[in-house]
Design an enzyme around this catalytic site. Structure first.
Site: not given
Length: 169
Positions: A101-103, A105, A130
């Site tokens: 995951y990141c901010s 996707g 996230i």
């Protein structure tokens, strides 16, 4: 801003139907960003899995160290997108489930695709990143414990974070 307008309107005057009617502006933005190289998992589904078996999934946060320090999913390991190295995963069984995951996707999808190319058989990208996790009311953590803070990556991405507190440090 033009991208936001384009994502919130129908294509070339066509009337939206079916799934398009239930998609949020965030969903439409993600449908443009995602390349469909890695399957996604919804935050609620991942949260259920993690509650039932917290160590069953290798959680990889692909954001920067500064973003990770502000907050991350409990048990997530930092894998900095800018310095991702395949050699870091030599000892990880290729059958172990992995969620990246990141901010939102986009960066994590790229890391997920690289992991799949390395032979990982069960890699998923957290749908909406996230931001969606927090927007769905799920907890994030920092070194002190539960927090409401989330690093919004940039001021351009900040509007997609509907819950939590935006924090850049």
């Amino acid at each position: 801003m033009l991208l936001l307008v384009a994502l919130s309107t129908g294509a070339c005057g066509q009337k939206p139907t079916g799934k398009e009617l239930t998609m949020t502006a965030y969903d439409r933005m993600l449908s443009v960003l995602y390349k469909q190289t890695v399957p996604t998992v919804r935050p609620a589904s991942l949260a259920t899995t993690l509650r039932q078996a917290p160590t069953s999934v290798l959680l990889l946060d692909t954001r920067t160290p500064a973003e990770y320090q502000v907050s991350h999913l409990q048990g997530a390991q930092l894998v900095d997108f800018d310095s991702f190295k395949a050699t870091d995963f030599q000892d990880v069984p290729r059958t172990r489930p992995v969620v990246v995951y990141c901010s939102v996707g986009a960066r994590s999808e790229q890391v997920g695709a690289q992991l799949r190319a390395l032979g990982f058989q069960n890699v998923q990208n957290l749908y909406g990143g996230i931001f969606q996790w927090v927007n769905d009311g799920l907890p994030v953590y920092n070194s002190q414990g539960v927090t409401t803070k989330v690093h919004p990556y940039s001021v351009l991405w900040r509007p997609w974070l509907k819950s939590g507190t935006a924090a850049y440090e």
